[in-house]
Design a protein around this motif. Structure first.
Motif, mmCIF file in Angstrom:
data_model
loop_
_atom_site.group_PDB
_atom_site.id
_atom_site.type_symbol
_atom_site.label_atom_id
_atom_site.label_comp_id
_atom_site.label_asym_id
_atom_site.label_seq_id
_atom_site.Cartn_x
_atom_site.Cartn_y
_atom_site.Cartn_z
ATOM 1 N N PHE A 1 0.857 -1.189 0.000
ATOM 2 C CA PHE A 1 0.000 0.000 0.000
ATOM 3 C C PHE A 1 0.891 1.237 0.000
ATOM 4 O O PHE A 1 1.849 1.316 0.758
ATOM 5 N N GLY A 2 0.591 2.198 -0.862
ATOM 6 C CA GLY A 2 1.363 3.437 -0.910
ATOM 7 C C GLY A 2 2.136 3.563 -2.208
ATOM 8 O O GLY A 2 2.744 2.592 -2.685
ATOM 9 N N GLU A 3 2.116 4.751 -2.775
ATOM 10 C CA GLU A 3 2.697 4.966 -4.089
ATOM 11 C C GLU A 3 4.203 4.740 -4.133
ATOM 12 O O GLU A 3 4.745 4.288 -5.141
ATOM 13 N N ALA A 4 4.907 5.061 -3.048
ATOM 14 C CA ALA A 4 6.366 4.902 -3.064
ATOM 15 C C ALA A 4 6.747 3.450 -3.331
ATOM 16 O O ALA A 4 7.634 3.152 -4.144
ATOM 17 N N LYS A 5 6.095 2.521 -2.641
ATOM 18 C CA LYS A 5 6.395 1.106 -2.853
ATOM 19 C C LYS A 5 5.863 0.612 -4.188
ATOM 20 O O LYS A 5 6.520 -0.170 -4.892
ATOM 21 N N ASP B 1 -9.008 -1.647 -1.695
ATOM 22 C CA ASP B 1 -8.138 -0.469 -1.740
ATOM 23 C C ASP B 1 -6.710 -0.851 -2.097
ATOM 24 O O ASP B 1 -6.047 -0.150 -2.881
ATOM 25 N N GLY C 1 -4.425 -0.042 -5.999
ATOM 26 C CA GLY C 1 -3.038 0.372 -6.221
ATOM 27 C C GLY C 1 -2.342 -0.541 -7.216
ATOM 28 O O GLY C 1 -1.611 -0.082 -8.109
#
Length: 386
Positions: free
Chosen positions: A111-115, A136, A140
């Motif tokens: 989860f999260g754009e950086a990863k 959710d 991604g």
């Protein structure tokens, strides 16, 4: 006049002198302590034994590489018949992909754009399968898959009793159908981890956890199929529960990790025998007093993990002595009367409570045969928690 002293960079500070010629005796001054030793004969035997077991039970073997974090050991597992690797973090997956492994399962919801951005090259190469337990998280994945124009396989994570992550089996079908409709994603099956097996009090209790694991996956599979989805992958089985699973249960692949080394936890869970313990920490006695010895291997080397039976570890060939306390650089032993002969400067070996964490603390470990170091083994994915 000023004298400049050139100190080694931290990455050069290894237990074994970089110039040391192998094979090397464990008592050599070229080997500093603490140093983590791997009995290569035991390691190789463990790898072959698990591969043979999975074949006999009709299941694919996908070892969890977080247990060793080493491309050298991964190559041994793949050569023995493993179909691919399981990883815990994006960083671990990146290391194995750069090494050339092209069948990777990231068994952790990302989860999260950086990863997610870091996963794009692996997705583009068709090297990755991911897991999701929510829409959710899956959205991604969908963004990354569509951005590179590749279909990304997804497994739905099932909570089979550990209550750490995953959806309940009866909810898996509806979630899988929703995920499968997202652009760029294809649900290929289900995955679970029954880590609660470590809490079982006896072997019968561990077998019961494994049967609960099987039943949860059977219910989840029925849910996916009721929504019109084909289930190609039913992934389960840790080092502790794999011995109780087979293709007859509908399990298609198992993901044991600790089995490569084993440790005192798997020994206490009936998953190995003493001759299957491959790891030990070589440490030096740096302080002595009546009834007490202090070693130079503290929590930064052997962690603070403990069990009721073994405390923070077990001294090889000194079963009467045990750990009183572990701080960052010290391990204090309470000595049995028969171990009062332990001398200042003497080297001892400690067996691990949790081998996976020990490996994550090392940049390099040392393969041994017949009491000599014969191999340097890099821990390529050390500290890759991101």
């Amino acid at each position: 006049m000023t004298t400049t002293t050139h100190l080694a960079h931290p990455e050069e500070l290894l237990a074994l002198d970089p110039q040391a010629q192998l094979p090397l005796d464990l008592e050599s001054e070229l080997l500093d302590t603490p140093a983590l030793l791997v009995d290569l004969h035991v390691l190789e035997r463990n790898i072959a034994s698990m591969a043979d077991f999975a074949t006999r039970r009709g299941m694919a073997l996908r070892p969890h590489a977080k247990s060793h974090k080493s491309t050298f050991i991964a190559d041994l597992q793949l050569a023995a018949g493993a179909t691919g690797l399981c990883l815990a973090t994006v960083g671990e997956a990146e290391v194995m992909w750069r090494h050339g492994v092209r069948d990777l399962l990231l068994a952790y919801p990302v989860f999260g754009e950086a990863k997610l951005r870091r996963l794009a090259p692996l997705v583009d190469a068709g090297a990755l399968t991911v897991v999701a337990d929510s829409i959710d998280v899956a959205r991604g994945y969908s963004r990354i898959a569509t951005s590179v124009g590749r279909e990304l396989p997804v497994l739905i994570e099932i909570d089979s009793g550990m209550h750490r992550a995953g959806v309940l089996p009866e909810l898996a079908g509806a979630l899988a159908a929703e995920v499968d409709r997202l652009p760029g994603l294809r649900v290929r099956g289900i995955l679970t981890h029954a880590g609660q097996a470590h809490q079982a009090v006896d072997q019968q209790g561990i077998e019961q956890v494994a049967r609960d694991e099987v039943r949860a996956m059977q219910r989840a599979r029925e849910g996916l199929e009721a929504h019109g989805l084909q289930v190609d992958v039913v992934s389960a089985g840790s080092t502790v529960t794999t011995p109780y699973l087979s293709a007859d249960d509908g399990i298609t692949e198992v993901r044991p990790g600790t089995y490569v080394f084993n440790d005192l936890r798997t020994l206490g869970r009936y998953a190995c025998t003493p001759d299957q313990l491959a790891l030990s920490m070589l440490a030096t006695v740096v302080s002595r007093a009546p009834g007490r010895a202090t070693l130079n291997a503290g929590s930064k080397s052997i962690t603070t993990a403990r069990t009721d039976q073994h405390g923070h570890g077990h001294l090889v060939n000194r079963p009467g002595s045990g750990f009183r306390q572990v701080s960052e650089e010290h391990a204090v032993l309470g000595l049995a009367a028969e171990d009062e002969d332990l001398r200042l400067g003497e080297r001892v070996r400690i067996l691990p409570i949790h081998s996976c964490v020990w490996m994550d603390l090392q940049r390099e470990v040392y393969g041994t045969r017949n009491g000599q170091i014969v191999q340097r083994i890099r821990v390529d994915a050390m500290r890759r928690s991101l």
